[in-house]
Design a protein around this motif. Sequence first.
Motif, short mmCIF file in Angstrom:
data_model
loop_
_atom_site.label_atom_id
_atom_site.label_comp_id
_atom_site.label_asym_id
_atom_site.label_seq_id
_atom_site.Cartn_x
_atom_site.Cartn_y
_atom_site.Cartn_z
N ALA A 62 -4.35 5.13 -9.93
CA ALA A 62 -4.72 3.71 -10.05
C ALA A 62 -3.65 2.93 -10.80
CB ALA A 62 -6.07 3.57 -10.73
N ASP A 63 -3.08 3.53 -11.83
CA ASP A 63 -2.00 2.86 -12.57
C ASP A 63 -0.79 2.65 -11.67
OD1 ASP A 63 -3.60 2.90 -14.85
OD2 ASP A 63 -2.66 4.73 -15.64
N TRP A 64 -0.45 3.67 -10.87
CA TRP A 64 0.66 3.55 -9.94
C TRP A 64 0.38 2.45 -8.90
CZ3 TRP A 64 0.55 4.55 -4.63
CH2 TRP A 64 1.79 4.48 -3.99
N LEU A 65 -0.84 2.43 -8.36
CA LEU A 65 -1.21 1.41 -7.39
C LEU A 65 -1.12 0.01 -7.99
CD1 LEU A 65 -4.28 3.02 -5.59
CD2 LEU A 65 -2.14 2.32 -4.50
N ALA A 66 -1.59 -0.14 -9.22
CA ALA A 66 -1.56 -1.46 -9.87
C ALA A 66 -0.13 -1.99 -9.93
CB ALA A 66 -2.16 -1.36 -11.28
N GLU A 67 0.81 -1.12 -10.22
CA GLU A 67 2.21 -1.53 -10.28
C GLU A 67 2.78 -1.77 -8.88
OE1 GLU A 67 5.56 -2.82 -11.98
OE2 GLU A 67 3.77 -2.26 -13.07
N THR A 68 2.54 -0.85 -7.97
CA THR A 68 3.10 -0.93 -6.62
C THR A 68 2.55 -2.12 -5.84
OG1 THR A 68 3.35 1.46 -6.58
CG2 THR A 68 3.38 0.34 -4.45
N MET A 69 1.26 -2.39 -5.96
CA MET A 69 0.64 -3.46 -5.18
C MET A 69 1.06 -4.85 -5.64
SD MET A 69 -1.03 -2.22 -2.65
CE MET A 69 0.15 -0.91 -2.47
N ARG A 70 1.77 -4.94 -6.76
CA ARG A 70 2.34 -6.24 -7.16
C ARG A 70 3.34 -6.75 -6.12
NH1 ARG A 70 3.25 -6.06 -13.69
NH2 ARG A 70 1.22 -5.16 -14.15
N LEU A 71 3.93 -5.81 -5.37
CA LEU A 71 4.87 -6.19 -4.32
C LEU A 71 4.17 -6.87 -3.15
CD1 LEU A 71 6.99 -2.91 -4.17
CD2 LEU A 71 7.67 -5.10 -5.21
N PHE A 72 2.85 -6.68 -3.07
CA PHE A 72 2.06 -7.18 -1.94
C PHE A 72 0.90 -8.02 -2.46
CE2 PHE A 72 3.77 -2.98 -0.91
CZ PHE A 72 4.52 -3.27 0.22
N LEU A 124 4.55 -9.26 1.71
CA LEU A 124 5.45 -8.96 0.62
C LEU A 124 5.64 -10.19 -0.27
CD1 LEU A 124 8.07 -6.93 2.60
CD2 LEU A 124 6.91 -6.10 0.55
N THR A 125 5.96 -9.96 -1.52
CA THR A 125 6.26 -11.04 -2.45
C THR A 125 7.45 -11.83 -1.95
OG1 THR A 125 5.47 -9.71 -4.28
CG2 THR A 125 6.86 -11.56 -4.84
N ASP A 126 7.35 -13.15 -1.98
CA ASP A 126 8.45 -14.03 -1.63
C ASP A 126 9.41 -14.05 -2.82
OD1 ASP A 126 10.16 -16.24 -1.32
OD2 ASP A 126 8.66 -17.36 -0.21
N PRO A 127 10.66 -13.60 -2.62
CA PRO A 127 11.57 -13.53 -3.76
C PRO A 127 11.83 -14.89 -4.40
CG PRO A 127 12.62 -12.69 -1.74
CD PRO A 127 11.25 -13.14 -1.38
N GLY A 128 11.70 -15.97 -3.63
CA GLY A 128 11.95 -17.30 -4.18
C GLY A 128 10.84 -17.80 -5.09
N THR A 129 9.59 -17.37 -4.80
CA THR A 129 8.46 -17.89 -5.58
C THR A 129 7.75 -16.82 -6.40
OG1 THR A 129 6.85 -17.49 -3.82
CG2 THR A 129 8.00 -19.62 -3.79
N GLY A 130 7.98 -15.55 -6.05
CA GLY A 130 7.28 -14.47 -6.74
C GLY A 130 5.83 -14.32 -6.29
#
Length: 164
Positions: free
Chosen positions: A61-71, A108-114
């Motif tokens: 769950a900790d890994w998912l919390a970090e990884t899913m920030r990309l999405f 995916l996260t938009d690099p311009g806006t985060g």
Amino acid sequence: MTQRVDLATVMDRLAIDEVVSGYAVAVDDGDWAAYRALFTPDGRADYSSAGGVEGPARQVADWLAETMRLFPVRQHLIVNRLIRLEDLGGSPGDTAEVRADFVNPMRLTDPGTGTGSGPDDAGGTGGAPNFVAAGRYTFALARTRDGWRLSRVTVHEKWRHLSS
């Protein structure tokens, strides 16, 4: 089979279906406390076929919390659920397995806006998905004092697509 056993089996199937749906909602909403609560204390999750980790559900769950920030935008669809309840001579047992297909479109996260927003964004919710993964889950469940809980989740990713 008696009507009482039939009713118990139906109730078990509904409860198991609720756990599987709860899993998808927890991942999509990023509700990692709810994710952890779906598992038995010794529950495990295996995302290695999708390039992820395998281990105790609490750590995963900790890994998912970090990884899913990309999405920041994701919608997990779990379909074609095949529920197999342990059979104790005509009565349901305390374990079950579910095989279910999934399609997981994400933005995916938009690099311009985060954020997940982009030129095709409607109302700030993220726009069309640009990453889709699909495959099959295997869920192992156990009946506990608190109801059905996941003892193991294994992801069997079959394909993925990334578009720009």
